[in-house]
Design a protein around this motif. Structure first.
Motif, PDB file in Angstrom:
ATOM      1  N   VAL A 178       0.867  -1.168   0.000  1.00 47.44           N
ATOM      2  CA  VAL A 178       0.000   0.000   0.000  1.00 47.44           C
ATOM      3  C   VAL A 178       0.909   1.223   0.000  1.00 47.44           C
ATOM      4  O   VAL A 178       1.815   1.338   0.811  1.00 47.44           O
ATOM      5  CB  VAL A 178      -0.930   0.008   1.233  1.00 47.44           C
ATOM      6  N   TYR A 179       0.658   2.116  -0.946  1.00 43.81           N
ATOM      7  CA  TYR A 179       1.507   3.291  -1.132  1.00 43.81           C
ATOM      8  C   TYR A 179       0.718   4.531  -0.734  1.00 43.81           C
ATOM      9  O   TYR A 179      -0.333   4.812  -1.296  1.00 43.81           O
ATOM     10  CB  TYR A 179       1.948   3.364  -2.592  1.00 43.81           C
ATOM     11  N   VAL A 180       1.215   5.254   0.247  1.00 43.55           N
ATOM     12  CA  VAL A 180       0.554   6.458   0.751  1.00 43.55           C
ATOM     13  C   VAL A 180       1.562   7.605   0.723  1.00 43.55           C
ATOM     14  O   VAL A 180       2.149   7.972   1.740  1.00 43.55           O
ATOM     15  CB  VAL A 180       0.020   6.234   2.184  1.00 43.55           C
ATOM     16  N   PRO A 181       1.796   8.198  -0.461  1.00 47.51           N
ATOM     17  CA  PRO A 181       2.766   9.288  -0.538  1.00 47.51           C
ATOM     18  C   PRO A 181       2.226  10.547   0.135  1.00 47.51           C
ATOM     19  O   PRO A 181       1.075  10.922  -0.083  1.00 47.51           O
ATOM     20  CB  PRO A 181       2.951   9.500  -2.038  1.00 47.51           C
ATOM     21  N   PRO A 182       3.017  11.208   0.956  1.00 48.71           N
ATOM     22  CA  PRO A 182       2.559  12.424   1.631  1.00 48.71           C
ATOM     23  C   PRO A 182       2.291  13.560   0.641  1.00 48.71           C
ATOM     24  O   PRO A 182       3.050  13.767  -0.304  1.00 48.71           O
ATOM     25  CB  PRO A 182       3.721  12.803   2.550  1.00 48.71           C
ATOM     26  N   ILE A 183       1.214  14.281   0.875  1.00 53.50           N
ATOM     27  CA  ILE A 183       0.873  15.432   0.036  1.00 53.50           C
ATOM     28  C   ILE A 183       1.731  16.621   0.471  1.00 53.50           C
ATOM     29  O   ILE A 183       1.802  16.947   1.653  1.00 53.50           O
ATOM     30  CB  ILE A 183      -0.626  15.761   0.146  1.00 53.50           C
ATOM     31  N   LEU A 184       2.380  17.251  -0.496  1.00 51.08           N
ATOM     32  CA  LEU A 184       3.246  18.400  -0.225  1.00 51.08           C
ATOM     33  C   LEU A 184       2.538  19.738  -0.453  1.00 51.08           C
ATOM     34  O   LEU A 184       2.845  20.733   0.198  1.00 51.08           O
ATOM     35  CB  LEU A 184       4.495  18.330  -1.113  1.00 51.08           C
TER      36      LEU A 184
ATOM     37  N   PRO B 238       8.877   5.149  -3.306  1.00 48.80           N
ATOM     38  CA  PRO B 238       7.756   4.247  -3.566  1.00 48.80           C
ATOM     39  C   PRO B 238       8.148   2.789  -3.344  1.00 48.80           C
ATOM     40  O   PRO B 238       9.321   2.430  -3.505  1.00 48.80           O
ATOM     41  CB  PRO B 238       7.438   4.492  -5.034  1.00 48.80           C
ATOM     42  N   PRO B 239       7.198   1.936  -2.988  1.00 49.21           N
ATOM     43  CA  PRO B 239       7.501   0.514  -2.878  1.00 49.21           C
ATOM     44  C   PRO B 239       7.695  -0.080  -4.278  1.00 49.21           C
ATOM     45  O   PRO B 239       7.304   0.523  -5.285  1.00 49.21           O
ATOM     46  CB  PRO B 239       6.264  -0.066  -2.199  1.00 49.21           C
TER      47      PRO B 239
ATOM     48  N   PHE C 245      -4.589   9.023 -13.425  1.00 50.08           N
ATOM     49  CA  PHE C 245      -3.192   9.370 -13.699  1.00 50.08           C
ATOM     50  C   PHE C 245      -2.255   8.411 -12.951  1.00 50.08           C
ATOM     51  O   PHE C 245      -2.658   7.718 -12.029  1.00 50.08           O
ATOM     52  CB  PHE C 245      -2.907  10.825 -13.298  1.00 50.08           C
ATOM     53  N   ASP C 246      -0.999   8.396 -13.357  1.00 52.24           N
ATOM     54  CA  ASP C 246       0.019   7.559 -12.718  1.00 52.24           C
ATOM     55  C   ASP C 246       0.383   8.174 -11.367  1.00 52.24           C
ATOM     56  O   ASP C 246       0.833   9.319 -11.306  1.00 52.24           O
ATOM     57  CB  ASP C 246       1.245   7.469 -13.619  1.00 52.24           C
ATOM     58  N   ILE C 247       0.217   7.423 -10.294  1.00 55.20           N
ATOM     59  CA  ILE C 247       0.471   7.922  -8.939  1.00 55.20           C
ATOM     60  C   ILE C 247       1.938   8.324  -8.753  1.00 55.20           C
ATOM     61  O   ILE C 247       2.266   9.132  -7.885  1.00 55.20           O
ATOM     62  CB  ILE C 247       0.033   6.888  -7.884  1.00 55.20           C
ATOM     63  N   LEU C 248       2.829   7.813  -9.603  1.00 51.68           N
ATOM     64  CA  LEU C 248       4.253   8.141  -9.480  1.00 51.68           C
ATOM     65  C   LEU C 248       4.633   9.450 -10.177  1.00 51.68           C
ATOM     66  O   LEU C 248       5.796   9.836 -10.162  1.00 51.68           O
ATOM     67  CB  LEU C 248       5.113   6.990 -10.012  1.00 51.68           C
ATOM     68  N   LEU C 249       3.659  10.152 -10.761  1.00 53.30           N
ATOM     69  CA  LEU C 249       3.955  11.454 -11.378  1.00 53.30           C
ATOM     70  C   LEU C 249       4.421  12.474 -10.341  1.00 53.30           C
ATOM     71  O   LEU C 249       5.227  13.340 -10.632  1.00 53.30           O
ATOM     72  CB  LEU C 249       2.728  12.002 -12.102  1.00 53.30           C
TER      73      LEU C 249
ATOM     74  N   ASP D  88      -3.445   3.610  -3.779  1.00 57.07           N
ATOM     75  CA  ASP D  88      -3.699   2.467  -2.897  1.00 57.07           C
ATOM     76  C   ASP D  88      -4.584   2.864  -1.736  1.00 57.07           C
ATOM     77  O   ASP D  88      -5.364   2.079  -1.232  1.00 57.07           O
ATOM     78  CB  ASP D  88      -2.384   1.974  -2.283  1.00 57.07           C
ATOM     79  N   SER D  89      -4.366   4.047  -1.269  1.00 61.91           N
ATOM     80  CA  SER D  89      -4.989   4.478  -0.036  1.00 61.91           C
ATOM     81  C   SER D  89      -5.293   5.957  -0.155  1.00 61.91           C
ATOM     82  O   SER D  89      -4.707   6.648  -0.974  1.00 61.91           O
ATOM     83  CB  SER D  89      -3.998   4.222   1.106  1.00 61.91           C
TER      84      SER D  89
END
Length: 128
Positions: free
Chosen positions: A32-38, A61-62, A90-94, A116-117
């Motif tokens: 599960v990937y939860v990137p912090p919002i900046l 990222p995992p 969109f691609d979450i890795l953008l 993911d979350s």
């Protein structure tokens, strides 16, 4: 008797083949990937109709992301604006995606980033 033994041997061989094929396919663990919002940050002010880049940290990222397709929504303290997606697919890795501020106003607005979350930005303000 010979025919019955041949059927039994054939059945066992087929089961063994299918089992070996199934076990040969690797099952990759998913994270599960939860990137912090900046951005937006606490204290940010948006105005209806403006365009802004929602940004999030993609530095760690995992390897195997469960859902790599992202979506961005708004919410406030009492309501999730699911009928007004800011962006989807969109691609979450953008790491960023430009959105147009919808006609939603308040001082307790948050961006919600889904992949993911769902993770939320700090509260910010949207004005007319």
């Amino acid at each position: 008797m010979y025919f019955t033994n041949l059927l039994t041997i054939s059945y066992v061989a087929i089961v063994a083949l299918v089992s070996s094929l199934a076990s040969a396919a690797p099952i990759l663990p998913r994270d599960v990937y939860v990137p912090p919002i900046l951005y937006p940050k606490a204290g940010t002010v948006w105005h209806v109709g403006q365009r802004h880049n929602v940004t999030w940290d993609v530095s760690n990222p995992p390897v195997n992301i469960t859902n790599s397709r992202g979506a961005i929504y708004l919410r406030n303290t009492t309501h999730f604006f699911q009928d007004i997606p800011l962006a989807t697919g969109f691609d979450i890795l953008l790491g960023r995606f430009e959105v147009t501020v919808p006609d939603v106003t308040g001082t307790d607005i948050r961006v919600v980033l889904f992949g993911d979350s769902g993770n939320w930005s700090p509260e910010f303000t949207i004005k007319p």
